[in-house]
Design an enzyme around this catalytic site. Structure first.
Site, PDB file in Angstrom:
ATOM      1  N   HIS A  50      37.077  44.564  41.585  1.00  0.00           N
ATOM      2  CA  HIS A  50      37.812  44.644  40.323  1.00  0.00           C
ATOM      3  C   HIS A  50      36.861  45.131  39.248  1.00  0.00           C
ATOM      4  O   HIS A  50      35.682  44.763  39.248  1.00  0.00           O
ATOM      5  CB  HIS A  50      38.376  43.270  39.924  1.00  0.00           C
ATOM      6  CG  HIS A  50      39.462  43.376  38.912  1.00  0.00           C
ATOM      7  ND1 HIS A  50      39.202  43.501  37.567  1.00  0.00           N
ATOM      8  CD2 HIS A  50      40.804  43.431  39.052  1.00  0.00           C
ATOM      9  CE1 HIS A  50      40.347  43.614  36.927  1.00  0.00           C
ATOM     10  NE2 HIS A  50      41.336  43.588  37.797  1.00  0.00           N
ATOM     11  N   ASP A 103      45.921  41.374  44.184  1.00  0.00           N
ATOM     12  CA  ASP A 103      46.797  42.107  45.094  1.00  0.00           C
ATOM     13  C   ASP A 103      46.469  41.883  46.558  1.00  0.00           C
ATOM     14  O   ASP A 103      47.226  42.307  47.423  1.00  0.00           O
ATOM     15  CB  ASP A 103      46.781  43.597  44.738  1.00  0.00           C
ATOM     16  CG  ASP A 103      47.586  43.835  43.472  1.00  0.00           C
ATOM     17  OD1 ASP A 103      48.533  43.059  43.248  1.00  0.00           O
ATOM     18  OD2 ASP A 103      47.262  44.753  42.710  1.00  0.00           O
TER      19      ASP A 103
END
Ligand code: CMC
Length: 431
Positions: free
Chosen positions: A308, A366
């Site tokens: 991320h 996700d």
């Protein structure tokens, strides 16, 4: 303690500039470089905005090192367990948690804007039945501006509020209609007596042929997923909405642009890609092959659902979902879901691997959201559309915030030019 100014010196030209440092409530301060070009003739260079605050905002706070996410000062862990999605949407938009009266009024407003114009339904017929739902969502959401002329005056607060309601209310209807179109089934109208998530599940899975009862656990799990996806400060799609809006474009066009950005596999498209990847890996015994691919610089494969831009520690949203994943799969009679087992094993192996540890690549939201959506019966191609429905609340909160920001100007980044300085034009026969 952050310094209050930052002084830059150009020894060659014996010039010095002192730049002010702006402090936030918490988090890193920001050097205000807006005077740099004017006074020093220089730009700042920051591809991908790794160290650039593009605006000031009071909506969402993230501390990526500590794994903290807060909406309007409330921790994501608390909101995830105590609030409903529309309560969170209200919080994002208005800055405060609603009273019972505020919330029921807000729910009523969102609910009663759920229908789409009958003429808009014709748009769906123009799409091939196997069109990706995100392609349909981009097109149909953009076309809302052709239907709601009464909310296109972005300088009127009432019209701005109304378009925010319409976007949040109609995205589930459009997404469900995209799914129904792909199945060749009739569209199901929104129900004013249903809660937001319940209504969406009803529009997705009901048919005119029989009574459909929404599974309460599915509704609860989706409510949680929507809360976790509702906002994430200046991510690519939100920044796209802001940049598009900065030119004065109407909110429906801005949201269509945001949906387009969200679709990319490095952003919201990752939840679909995680499922595709797990299906491709298929078996625990193939994990190492895929880890090697992910580590190979000559291979474009990345471990989807890992890494991320902001979180350099476990994504707090993934932490919440990891536990929920177990419960949802158990209760929806899918406890032996081989993909979930595979995901857990992949996570375990990757988190012991020096490559992932050194780069601080942890599972992100996700990594788990797709597995849960699948257990709820949502088709893989609809995963990113789910994300878009949830993020519509964040997009609208940011849009409303920027429309009230006195510092707001058209977004116009500069560049470091690396092309030819000046060339002579040769007529075509002499090239
Ligand atoms: N698999 C393998 N290597 C990776 C991965 C990955 N998923 N993510 C980053 N790396 C490596 C990358 O190759 C680079 O290595 P090196 O330093 O040797 O060149 C290093 O880690 C840093 O990566 P980066 O691309 O500079 O990091 P970034 O901040 O620009 O990208 C990211 C962040 C999310 C785009 C990236 O981690 C990624 O592509 N992840 C997979 C897609 C994904 O799961 N996206 C969903 C994000 S969460 C939902 C949302 O908010 O949108």
């Amino acid at each position: 303690m952050h310094p209050t100014t930052l002084t830059l010196t150009d020894p060659e030209n014996q010039q010095t500039i002192t730049l002010p440092v702006r402090k936030g409530t918490i988090g890193p301060a920001a050097v205000d470089v807006s005077g740099l070009y004017r006074e020093f003739g220089m730009f700042t260079y920051d591809p991908g905005f790794l160290a650039t605050a593009s605006c000031s905002s009071s909506i969402t706070y993230i501390d990526g090192e500590a794994g903290i996410l807060r909406y309007r000062g409330y921790s994501i862990e608390e909101l995830a367990t105590k609030a409903s999605f529309l309560e969170v949407a209200y919080l994002l938009i208005y800055g405060e948690l609603p009273t019972e009266y505020d919330l029921s009024k807000f729910e009523h407003n969102i609910c009663h804007h759920g229908m789409i114009d009958e003429a808009l339904k014709n748009f769906f017929r123009g799409f091939h039945h196997n069109a990706h739902p995100m392609a349909v969502l981009i097109g149909v959401t953009g076309s809302l501006s052709a239907f709601y002329h009464d909310t296109l005056d972005i300088h009127t607060p009432e019209q701005r509020e109304l378009s925010a309601y319409r976007v949040i209310a109609k995205l589930p209807t459009i997404a469900a209609a995209a799914y129904k179109h792909s199945k060749g089934e009739p569209f199901i109208y929104p129900r004013y007596n249903m809660r937001y998530v319940e209504n969406f599940l009803h529009m997705m899975f009901a048919t005119p042929c029989e009574q459909y009862r929404v599974n309460r656990l599915a509704e609860k799990a989706m409510n949680l997923l929507f809360i976790l996806h509702a906002d994430h400060e200046q991510n690519a799609s939100t920044s796209t909405v802001r940049l598009t809006a900065s030119s004065g474009a109407n909110p429906y066009a801005c949201v269509a642009a945001g949906i387009a950005s969200l679709w990319g596999p490095a952003h919201g498209g990752a939840n679909e890609e995680v499922l595709n990847m797990l299906e491709e890996i298929k078996d625990v015994k193939h994990i190492n092959v895929y880890l090697d691919k992910a580590k190979n610089k000559n291979d474009s494969f990345r471990l989807m659902g890992f890494g991320h831009r902001v979180y350099k520690h476990y994504d707090p949203r993934a932490k919440i979902l990891r536990g929920v994943c177990h419960r949802v799969l158990k209760e929806l009679a899918d406890s032996n879901n081989p993909l979930f087992e595979l995901a857990l094993r992949l996570e375990e192996i990757a988190l012991q691997d020096a490559y992932f540890l050194e780069r601080k690549l942890y599972p992100n939201v996700d990594f788990y959201s797709g597995i849960i959506y699948r257990a709820l019966g949502i088709p893989v191609s609809m995963f990113t559309a789910m994300f878009a429905i949830a993020r519509s609340s964040g997009w609208m909160a940011h849009w409303l915030e920027m429309m009230n920001d006195p510092e707001q100007r058209i977004g116009r980044p500069r560049q470091l030019y690396l092309g030819h300085a000046l060339r002579q034009y040769n007529s075509i026969g002499k090239r």
